[in-house]
Enzyme design. Sequence first.
Site, short mmCIF file in Angstrom:
data_model
loop_
_atom_site.label_atom_id
_atom_site.label_comp_id
_atom_site.label_asym_id
_atom_site.label_seq_id
_atom_site.Cartn_x
_atom_site.Cartn_y
_atom_site.Cartn_z
N GLU A 187 42.51 42.49 43.37
CA GLU A 187 41.64 42.45 44.25
C GLU A 187 41.65 44.17 44.81
O GLU A 187 42.57 44.49 45.76
CB GLU A 187 43.19 42.25 45.31
CG GLU A 187 43.42 40.69 44.95
CD GLU A 187 41.67 39.48 45.77
OE1 GLU A 187 41.76 40.46 46.70
OE2 GLU A 187 41.88 39.31 44.59
N GLY A 188 41.48 45.01 44.19
CA GLY A 188 41.61 46.47 44.31
C GLY A 188 42.84 47.07 43.77
O GLY A 188 43.98 47.38 44.16
#
Lengths: 606, 606
Positions: A444-445
């Site tokens: 998620e980054g």
Amino acid sequence: MPQYKAPLRDMKFLMNDVFDYPRHYAGLSSGENATPDIVEAILNECGRFCEEELSPLYQIGDEEGCKLENGEVTTPKGFKEAYNQYVMGGWQGLSAPEEFGGQGLPASMGLFKQEMMGTANWSFAMYPGLSLGAMNTIYLHGSEEQKQTYLVPLTEGRWGGTMCLTEPQCGTDLGQVKTKAEPQKDGSYKLTGTKIFISSGDHDLTENIVHIVLARLPGAPAGTRGISLFIVPKFLPTEDGGVGERNGVNCGSLEKKMGIKASATCVMNFDDATGYLIGPENEGLECMFTFMNTARIGTAIQGVGPAELSYQWALEYAKDRRSMRALSGKKEPDQVADSLIHHADVRRMLLTQKAIAEGGRAMLYYAAKTADHMVEAHTTNDEKAVKKHDDKLGFLTPILKGFLTELGNEAANLGMQVFGGHGYIREHGMEQIARDTRIATLYEGTTGIQALDLLGRKVLLMTQGGAVREFTLKVANFARKHLTNRTLRPMAVELLKLTAQWNLLTVRVMLSARKDRDVVSAAAYDFLMYSGYVSMAYMWLRQAAVATDKLENGGDESEAFYQTKISTAEFYYERLLPRAQSHATSMLSPTRNLMQIEAENLAFTG
Amino acid sequence: MPQYKAPLRDMKFLMNDVFDYPRHYAGLSSGENATPDIVEAILNECGRFCEEELSPLYQIGDEEGCKLENGEVTTPKGFKEAYNQYVMGGWQGLSAPEEFGGQGLPASMGLFKQEMMGTANWSFAMYPGLSLGAMNTIYLHGSEEQKQTYLVPLTEGRWGGTMCLTEPQCGTDLGQVKTKAEPQKDGSYKLTGTKIFISSGDHDLTENIVHIVLARLPGAPAGTRGISLFIVPKFLPTEDGGVGERNGVNCGSLEKKMGIKASATCVMNFDDATGYLIGPENEGLECMFTFMNTARIGTAIQGVGPAELSYQWALEYAKDRRSMRALSGKKEPDQVADSLIHHADVRRMLLTQKAIAEGGRAMLYYAAKTADHMVEAHTTNDEKAVKKHDDKLGFLTPILKGFLTELGNEAANLGMQVFGGHGYIREHGMEQIARDTRIATLYEGTTGIQALDLLGRKVLLMTQGGAVREFTLKVANFARKHLTNRTLRPMAVELLKLTAQWNLLTVRVMLSARKDRDVVSAAAYDFLMYSGYVSMAYMWLRQAAVATDKLENGGDESEAFYQTKISTAEFYYERLLPRAQSHATSMLSPTRNLMQIEAENLAFTG
């Protein structure tokens, strides 16, 4: 083995005393049914479900993992039964719109639920978590027909969902996506390509799986502006809402991972799979990233969860295990040695975990109110309000996700450290927490991406420092109010100084970046961590302020609870917050020290 | 999969240019044969062995792990063959006395060998590493007969060794040891008890295993003063130096661990096992801890190794993987995106790894000279010299072991981070490095124990701060010499300030500790980390000074190497060293913030 105990006391403190959720909910249209009684009943029941159903499956899930046989993925023993209970309890639709079968409660309730579930059993929580992502995307960008077809079974939890973004050649840089979507005469598309790292890509928990897929239309522009979004169901839905023909999407293999082994991480092969365009052509990335800020609060939780779980178990061990004598003299003279809990260095580790867990939870409850407002604004189509709250959330979420997941890793590793050598042994479960947690700064980054998003986008590009000015103004006003209280004064003074410093640092980085573009990437990580420590300091002052007030007004049966809150706040300010200064120094150091070595000179062999 | 490349260029730089090992060896009796040519040939050959034989077994070892079947432990495929080569190469006896079949080379050579082996294959290196511990103990405390019986096969590597200290109820607190030794008529003993976490407790690499065991004689005083040391061989030796009757010591089970899975971690059951007293009755702990400082340098290596290995592989990936564009403009316009190596934040992670690996290696090479002197003093029975060098080493080793293993974990996790989501996938091997490394801060004395040993024992109790004064005097003198050089001045100034601060901190902690005994435990961790950062800063200035000198004298084909050394030193001073200040602040904070919460108030449920 770590047994989860839902931290309901702390949750009630944050909801009722620190952030006044009763009043907050009373002002929301989705809050109509979220009366204090109902909220408490729901959280208690969720806590029970997590403690009794999910927590016991934590270690089994790690030992068994998922299996891929004959093209079908099966989850570990007990997962399906627990998931059925989850569906029967209506948990998936807790914060979903009533028109699609949800309970229509505020988004924050869903986040509180997610924290408990993710802490009790990270891998299990991945399945409904990914479904939520698919639900949000369809809700915001789907046609009326798509909503009718997919949202009801997803909200019930009968169907699951995924987000198919990453491909072998790209994760962060989605402009490189290659999966192709060919338009068909009937208005549908045929998708072909390979997606990797697809959480819940296949499993045996639901009767269907709805993939949200990034792909390119023929002739689409190169890069990020040529990507569209598609719904690709595992089984094509029938007219009557049932499950029809098997679609051309298959799990090619399961990734072998360091942790979260009960979460199926799939390579998904799309082979002329039937898909349906969702949202406008070539605007897939924008569609995907709507609500990204809300979703990322969900991953910030994954810093809080491991800190809480690891703390709970390390604390038990520290009370139980005896080793050496306390330096200040025997504490348990009738025993062969004193418990670990009497050693200052062990307390340093435990309190670090506790300060991270409770400070992080406060950050989450703080941000969740804004998430509620944003959803409310969406529901009422108030675009100005959407932008306002999204901007606010957009500043907070990279801090929460980036900073809290880094600290979650620290906390999980400290839990192992309290156990000494036993922390390394699988049966105690402490190392599992550390392995599971390790994913949080990667997916998620990554932390680096969160840092760039915060400094480069949210702070510099979009607001020229305004986001920091606005937030610190609020923090400083709060701190100023508590300067005269004897207990709170040292913390309030420190926090005030930091708000000024944060602005100064922002300006200095901004000025340097005008002359040297590398500054943004070079300073981003330290800026993120600095921002995190200061934000958490604000949360600890807020908690300490309420606790002080409660104690001064006296007569409460929770005196010890409040006293501990104040002591933990002091610990945070005196032993963890000093780290902000080393980040401030590093942040301002020249980019030269990072960029001057030629790539080929980074290693010399022979 | 990480493929190890022996960092021979860096090793030669440290040996020849920074620490002048040729002159050092020339002054040692064990250095007679350690001429530069021979040293280089040995290190090259060791590097080859590690690259070609040990490195390829790294991932297999993790996948297969050890197996216990019918009471016998087997190591993963290929381990036995590699170990045979190790024995044939005479590697086990590299630094062992010639009278027992060793090569009689300086102890430091053994440490350099250990670094390479441990980096290429941590689990493999555990087997010979534990044997070394047994060898040292027998060499120092064994009777002439015991030496003759055990040291020759151990030095050859035909037999292996272990150290059996930990029991289920105690690891750090060895005063709680319960294993019993009953004297027999023939002068031997029968040992009964359970030992846990016994590395190399059983395996198939050697024909015999020599256990060094802590146990209690009947009527021995309670606590640490009632523990004796015994030799318990797996097979009783025969008169002719062969292997006889099977002894009553067995592996009851193998621990399932987070990492180092190819290292057999055994529960060892002693069931009327025949043992032989080594050293004086009831002085087992003192015997065990002789040479502990030298042994602990061996574990400090385990901070350097993972930093090196993870860096090597992360660097390759960062050059290869393309994602996004560099903020300062396209670096590879003909490619779809720029390599990770062009992103400042990725360089921050890589340079952190590099600074830890090379700075840590320098610390090791620095301390290894003292280890050589100590062994020399032992050999010549110069007790005054033994004490002098042991004191010096006693100050350095907790810093090296405690600080470097903490940073080794950071470096290994940064390597995963450079890989993004791929770092979490087993096939890339980066997560294995992180899992393997995680043991290093737990075994051979946790970080907390190293910190207490440093601050409580070495600095305060034994020398009243004298150890810090003595070391910083040397550091300050060195820094002062480089104040006028333009390149080195900023670093030298900073280091000078730190030497003064280190002394000041020591005095302040000492004064506080007189009033409040908890101060030592409360400040120990931060004191250790602070000491580590300053010591590593000294090492980086030393390296930068040599590199500057070489560049100024010009004409060397290694110009790029020296320039990179200076740049890495600058990176260290500007981006990592600031952390020392946050440790300084935390260290001085009141013990109240750790001790004031009653144990029962550390958690509230419901």
